[in-house]
Each structure stands twice: as structure tokens, then as C-alpha cells.
Design a protein around this motif. Structure first.
Motif, short mmCIF file in Angstrom:
data_model
loop_
_atom_site.label_atom_id
_atom_site.label_comp_id
_atom_site.label_asym_id
_atom_site.label_seq_id
_atom_site.Cartn_x
_atom_site.Cartn_y
_atom_site.Cartn_z
N GLU A 66 0.84 -1.20 0.00
CA GLU A 66 0.00 0.00 0.00
C GLU A 66 0.88 1.26 0.00
O GLU A 66 0.66 2.19 -0.80
CB GLU A 66 -0.89 0.01 1.23
N GLU A 67 1.84 1.29 0.90
CA GLU A 67 2.65 2.49 1.10
C GLU A 67 3.52 2.82 -0.11
O GLU A 67 3.87 3.99 -0.33
CB GLU A 67 3.51 2.32 2.35
N THR A 68 3.89 1.79 -0.88
CA THR A 68 4.73 2.01 -2.06
C THR A 68 3.90 2.11 -3.34
O THR A 68 4.46 2.14 -4.44
CB THR A 68 5.77 0.88 -2.20
N GLY A 69 2.58 2.15 -3.21
CA GLY A 69 1.72 2.31 -4.37
C GLY A 69 1.63 1.11 -5.28
O GLY A 69 1.31 1.25 -6.46
N GLN A 70 1.87 -0.11 -4.74
CA GLN A 70 1.90 -1.30 -5.57
C GLN A 70 0.72 -2.24 -5.34
O GLN A 70 0.64 -3.30 -5.97
CB GLN A 70 3.21 -2.06 -5.33
N ARG A 71 -0.20 -1.87 -4.47
CA ARG A 71 -1.30 -2.77 -4.14
C ARG A 71 -2.09 -3.19 -5.36
O ARG A 71 -2.39 -4.38 -5.54
CB ARG A 71 -2.23 -2.10 -3.13
N ASP A 72 -2.47 -2.23 -6.19
CA ASP A 72 -3.38 -2.53 -7.28
C ASP A 72 -2.70 -3.20 -8.47
O ASP A 72 -3.37 -3.58 -9.43
CB ASP A 72 -4.07 -1.25 -7.75
N ASN A 73 -1.38 -3.33 -8.41
CA ASN A 73 -0.67 -4.00 -9.50
C ASN A 73 0.09 -5.22 -8.99
O ASN A 73 1.13 -5.59 -9.53
CB ASN A 73 0.31 -3.04 -10.19
N THR A 74 -0.45 -5.85 -7.95
CA THR A 74 0.21 -7.03 -7.40
C THR A 74 -0.80 -8.15 -7.18
O THR A 74 -1.80 -7.97 -6.49
CB THR A 74 0.92 -6.70 -6.07
N LEU A 75 -0.52 -9.29 -7.78
CA LEU A 75 -1.27 -10.52 -7.53
C LEU A 75 -0.71 -11.13 -6.25
O LEU A 75 0.48 -11.46 -6.18
CB LEU A 75 -1.10 -11.48 -8.70
N VAL A 76 -1.55 -11.27 -5.22
CA VAL A 76 -1.12 -11.81 -3.93
C VAL A 76 -1.87 -13.11 -3.67
O VAL A 76 -3.11 -13.15 -3.75
CB VAL A 76 -1.40 -10.82 -2.78
N VAL A 77 -1.14 -14.16 -3.35
CA VAL A 77 -1.74 -15.45 -3.01
C VAL A 77 -1.18 -15.91 -1.68
O VAL A 77 0.04 -15.91 -1.48
CB VAL A 77 -1.47 -16.52 -4.09
N LEU A 78 -2.06 -16.27 -0.75
CA LEU A 78 -1.67 -16.77 0.56
C LEU A 78 -2.25 -18.16 0.75
O LEU A 78 -3.45 -18.37 0.55
CB LEU A 78 -2.16 -15.83 1.65
N PHE A 79 -1.40 -19.10 1.14
CA PHE A 79 -1.87 -20.47 1.36
C PHE A 79 -0.88 -21.21 2.25
O PHE A 79 0.20 -20.69 2.58
CB PHE A 79 -2.08 -21.21 0.04
N SER A 80 -1.24 -22.42 2.66
CA SER A 80 -0.36 -23.29 3.42
C SER A 80 0.22 -24.36 2.50
O SER A 80 -0.42 -24.77 1.52
CB SER A 80 -1.12 -23.96 4.57
N ASP A 81 1.41 -24.85 2.83
CA ASP A 81 2.03 -25.86 1.97
C ASP A 81 1.42 -27.24 2.13
O ASP A 81 1.58 -28.10 1.28
CB ASP A 81 3.54 -25.92 2.20
N ASN A 82 0.70 -27.47 3.23
CA ASN A 82 -0.01 -28.74 3.47
C ASN A 82 -0.86 -28.56 4.71
O ASN A 82 -0.89 -27.49 5.33
CB ASN A 82 0.97 -29.92 3.65
N GLY A 83 -1.56 -29.61 5.08
CA GLY A 83 -2.40 -29.54 6.27
C GLY A 83 -1.58 -29.49 7.54
O GLY A 83 -0.37 -29.76 7.55
N GLY A 84 -2.23 -29.14 8.66
CA GLY A 84 -1.53 -29.03 9.93
C GLY A 84 -1.33 -30.37 10.61
O GLY A 84 -2.20 -31.24 10.56
N PRO A 85 -0.17 -30.56 11.27
CA PRO A 85 0.08 -31.79 12.04
C PRO A 85 -0.49 -31.65 13.45
O PRO A 85 0.16 -31.12 14.35
CB PRO A 85 1.61 -31.87 12.05
N THR A 86 -1.70 -32.08 13.65
CA THR A 86 -2.46 -31.75 14.85
C THR A 86 -1.77 -32.21 16.13
O THR A 86 -1.59 -31.42 17.07
CB THR A 86 -3.87 -32.35 14.77
N LYS A 87 -1.36 -33.45 16.20
CA LYS A 87 -0.75 -33.95 17.43
C LYS A 87 0.58 -33.25 17.71
O LYS A 87 0.90 -32.94 18.86
CB LYS A 87 -0.54 -35.46 17.34
N GLU A 88 1.32 -32.96 16.66
CA GLU A 88 2.64 -32.35 16.82
C GLU A 88 2.56 -30.90 17.28
O GLU A 88 3.29 -30.47 18.18
CB GLU A 88 3.41 -32.45 15.50
N THR A 89 1.66 -30.11 16.67
CA THR A 89 1.67 -28.67 16.92
C THR A 89 0.35 -28.13 17.47
O THR A 89 0.28 -26.94 17.77
CB THR A 89 1.98 -27.90 15.62
N THR A 90 -0.68 -28.93 17.56
CA THR A 90 -2.07 -28.58 17.94
C THR A 90 -2.87 -28.00 16.79
O THR A 90 -4.03 -27.64 16.96
CB THR A 90 -2.17 -27.62 19.15
N ALA A 91 -2.30 -27.88 15.58
CA ALA A 91 -3.01 -27.28 14.45
C ALA A 91 -4.28 -28.06 14.12
O ALA A 91 -4.27 -29.28 14.06
CB ALA A 91 -2.09 -27.24 13.23
#
Length: 485
Positions: free
Chosen positions: A307-332
């Protein structure tokens, strides 16, 4: 005579200087083309399907990602190419099912430095493709696609790299000052069951029955190829490096892959953040929530830099996880999905997935179409225009989201060792521990049963679905290469 526009980037203290050279005739002029979009991938590590507020979890604090979700498309049926870190990354960086080039398993420990273990050099990555299209490319964080020289990120198209090469890393250097750390141990001192307070801010746990991996052994933090001493909490260091990249290259097209190691083990939280979750009685869960909070805060700071550098409207942003959470290991948590990391059930391969592309996709919408991280590379190819060196397995993400009915019969395929799965439209078959005979497969109708509680493989009305899916799985399986490690 055709007019050629050459864009040349010179890195200076001011950032990136662009200039154009026009060929003859002198009277010709370049067409007014819109600048190509920047591409920002924000990839969390081992984040469970249910561990965001925008995914319906009121017990976590993820205000920044939730706010981002309100400006993005939230995809409810998004898949990765493997239920664990390395082959999942091999899939979305190449746009190909990693089994096509033998990348089946997840290297850990010393295997990361095996000279035969890593993303094959001949496989084109999205970074190489965009580098050749004139983009400046950067990776901040975790690589996990080979630790030997042939597999270094800068040999796979990244101009800049700051991070580590193996599967995990401690968040601060030893002796882990100003943090609280949860470490898995095979055994505890006599008289202690499950947990042991080994120090003021150190807890040993035997709940997994094995030791914490030696994450930092032969696995330094690197800048390009040189080891550096990083004192900052590593999520904060990732934020610093990512925002610096965005600021420095604000006048060039760029691709930045921000590969967090949060919320992957080892579980290690800043004490100041941990205080925010004092009401959580379980210290195991409390550390996880604090790590997630700092991950969320990092995402917010990176997005504000756009936003501050004026690039919001010209940036494709994708957010995701690389796999599911390991529930017993981390509580995810992956609820309402079944199982988690390492599993071919939905909890292992279906992930939270948010995409924002101003002017192309409807902000604040929800997409229930089947999408895949395989779609990232083809989406980039669609707006760059030049073909990839190899055939890609994904689809243009924008078209999938805009026309969900066009992918109602989409087929996705997975295999790792004796575990396997295929999804075709609403139907999915899973072999959780072996796929040698039809009796080892389970059948689920995901439209009615996303939690995969009701196995229909023995139901006479659904035997044809099972047979059809088995034929498709076997046909795809014949196309795959032998494992390379």
C-alpha cells in the motif's frame, strides 16, 4: 519495422532504474501497455485448514489475514500436490504434478544435503520463467528443495535468497533467549509423564515418542550463498527482508516468494507475544497461537508495504499453506476435514487459500470451485504470454474462479509411497496405506461428506464410481516417473 521495447533493470541504492530503447524508425512509438503485475506468494508452513479467523475459527487471533481475506477471494476447496512440505513446493513452483519428474518424497535431516536429492535442474520454476520475462525474483525463508550446490535457489531462477535450505529451523539462535520453546523428546527424567520443565522457558514433551529433529545441523541462515548470523526472531527477519525487497524493486516488475517456517516445529514463541495468550491454559497450544499471531502480523506488515509504495493494485497476492496441519505435533486444527499433514484425506491436502488480484477478481468473495496450487504457474503464463518450457498441469486460476462450473469435473491426483488419492468432481478415492487392490481403496462423496466419514466403496449403488476412479488413477499413475530419491 517492428518496434522493440527493452526493459533493463540496474540495481542501485535508489532501487531499480528502468529505461527503454526503441529501434528504428525514429518516428515509431511503443504501444501504451499496462505494466505487468507483480506476484507475491505468502506461504505458511503446516498451517491447518481451520487455523484462521476467516476460516471460521474464533479462538485464534489472525486479524491481518482476516482483513486481507475481506479484499480477496477465499477458496474453500484448494489443494496442494502432496501432504508434506517438499513435494508440495516442487508442485507449485513448477506447475507440474511432482511425480512426473520423480519428486515423490519429503527429504529431512542429512538427506537434504544428498547430492542426488532436490528439485531437478531441468525443471523450470515459476521464478525462472519470470526471471526470463524481465522480472526481479526473490525468495525469503524456507527452501527445502535440495541443500546441495546444484539445487540452490539461485540456480532455480531466484535473483535474491535469504533463508535456509532444509526442512526447518529454530526461530532464534541458541540459547533461545527471549522465547519459550517446546521440544519433543523420546524420554523424560524418571517420575515425569508427558512433559518436563527443563528450564524457565523450555518444555520437553514425550507425547510424540521421538526427539525433535536436528533442524539447525549444517543448516545455516544464508544470504545468497553465504552464512549470516541472524539475531531477530525469524518470522520478524522474514518480514524485514520481504518489505525491503518490495521497497527496493517498486519500479520494476517483481516476483517474491515469502516462505515462512511458521507454524512448523520447533514450536518457539516470543515471550512478549506469548503474554497475549495467557488465558490459554495449555502451554503447547499457547506457543502455537503466539507463533501464528506473529505470522499474521508479518503478513499485515508486508501487505501494508504494498500500500505504502503504491503497488497494491498491480500485485497478484496469493496466501496459502504448503499442506495440512500436524495436529498432534503442533495442535493445528484442520476441522472439519479428516486427519492432517502426511495424510491423503482432506486434512492433509486441502489448505486455506486466499487470492487477491485487483481488477481481475471480485474482492471479498468466496469460491467453492476446485483449485490447486498447480494453477499458480499457468496463471502467470496467461498474463506474460510466452509459453513455458514444459507442459503444465494446472489451469488459469482467474478463469477457474470466474467460471467455477467449467471445472466441475476436474481431476486431481496424489501418490506418496503406499498412500494415494484421486479426486474427480465431487468424488474421491483414498488409499490410506496401500493401493495394490480395489479393496484397499475408500470412496467418498465430498459434496455431501467433506469430512470423509462415510466410506461408500462397499455400497452397490456406488461401485461404478469406484471403478471409474480406479481406472483414472491407474492411467495417471502410468504417466509418472520413478522416484528420484
Amino acid at each position: 519495422m517492428r518496434v522493440a521495447l527493452i526493459c533493463h533493470c540496474v540495481v542501485t541504492g535508489m532501487g531499480c532504474l528502468l529505461f527503454s530503447i526503441l529501434t528504428t524508425p525514429a518516428s515509431a512509438s511503443a504501444p501504451d501497455l499496462p505494466p505487468p503485475p507483480n506476484v507475491l506468494l505468502l506461504v505458511a508452513d503446516d498451517l491447518g485448514y481451520a487455523e484462521l479467523g476467516c476460516q471460521g475459527n474464533a479462538s485464534v487471533k489472525t486479524p491481518e489475514i482476516d482483513a486481507f481475506s475481506a479484499t480477496a477471494v477465499r477458496c474453500t476447496q484448494a489443494y496442494v500436490t502432496a501432504p508434506n512440505c517438499s513435494p508440495s513446493r516442487a508442485g507449485f513452483l513448477t506447475g507440474r504434478i511432482p511425480l512426473r519428474f520423480g519428486y515423490e518424497f519429503n527429504p529431512i535431516g542429512a538427506r537434504n544435503e544428498d547430492p542426488q536429492t532436490g528439485l531437478p535442474p531441468k525443471q523450470e520454476t515459476i521464478a525462472e520463467y519470470l526471471h526470463d520475462a524481465g522480472y526481479t525474483t526473490g525468495l525469503v525463508g524456507k527452501w527445502h528443495l535440495g541443500g546441495a550446490a546444484d539445487f540452490h535457489p539461485q540456480r532455480h531462477g531466484f535473483d535474491e535468497f535469504f533463508g535456509f535450505l532444509h526442512e526447518g529451523h529454530y526461530f532464534v539462535p541458541s540459547p533461545w533467549n527471549q522465547t519459550t520453546t517446546w521440544i519433543r523428546r523420546k524420554g523424560l527424567p524418571r517420575g515425569h509423564i508427558d512433559r518436563y520443565q527443563a528450564g524457565p522457558n523450555l518444555i520437553y514433551s514425550s507425547h510424540m515418542g521421538h526427539d525433535e529433529p536436528d533442524y539447525d545441523a549444517n543448516n545455516p541462515i544464508l544470504r545468497e550463498g553465504q552464512p549470516v548470523i541472524e539475531e531477530a526472531y525469524f518470522t520478524d527477519a522474514i518480514t524485514r527482508e520481504a518489505t525491503s525487497f518490495i521497497q527496493r524493486y517498486r519500479t520494476c516488475p517483481w516476483f517474491l516468494y515469502v516462505a515462512y517456517n511458521a507454524v512448523h516445529s520447533p514450536l518457539q514463541a516470543k515471550n512478549e507475544t506469548l503474554e497475549r495468550f495467557a488465558s490459554e491454559e495449555d502451554i503447547h497450544r499457547r506457543i502455537f497461537l503466539a507463533m501464528l499471531y506473529d505470522l499474521d502480523r508479518s503478513v499485515g506488515e508486508i501487505l501494508r508495504t504494498l500500500e505504502e509504495t503504491g503497488q497494491r493494485d498491480n500485485t497478484l497476492v496469493v496466501l496459502f499453506s504448503d499442506n495440512g496441519g500436524p495436529t498432534k505435533e503442533t495442535t493445528a486444527s484442520n476441522l472439519p476435514l479428516r486427519d492432517g499433514k502426511g495424510s491423503m484425506y482432506e486434512g492433509g491436502i486441502r489448505v486455506p487459500f486466499l487470492v487477491r488480484w485487483p481488477g481481475q477478481l471480485e474482492a471479498g468473495s468466496v469460491c467453492d470451485a476446485t483449485v490447486s496450487t498447480l494453477d499458480l504457474f499457468p496463471t502467470v503464463v496467461s498474463f506474460i504470454g510466452s509459453a513455458s518450457q514444459v507442459e503444465l498441469d494446472g489451469l488459469d486460476l482467474a478463469k477457474v474462479i470466474q467460471s467455477p462450473k467449467s471445472v466441475e469435473d476436474r481431476v486431481l491426483y496424489w501418490r506418496q509411497g503406499k498412500r494415494a488419492a484421486i479426486r474427480d468432481g465431487r468424488w474421491k478415492i483414498v488409499a490410506p496405506s496401500g493401493y495394490d487392490s480395489p479393496s484397499q481403496w475408500q470412496l467418498f462423496d465430498l459434496a455431501e461428506d467433506p469430512a470423509e466419514k462415510n466410506d461408500l466403496s462397499g455400497h452397490p449403488d456406488h461401485r461404478q464410481h469406484l471403478k471409474d476412479l480406479l481406472r483414472k488413477w491407474q492411467a495417471l499413475n502410468r504417466q509418472m516417473a520413478e522416484p528420484i530419491f
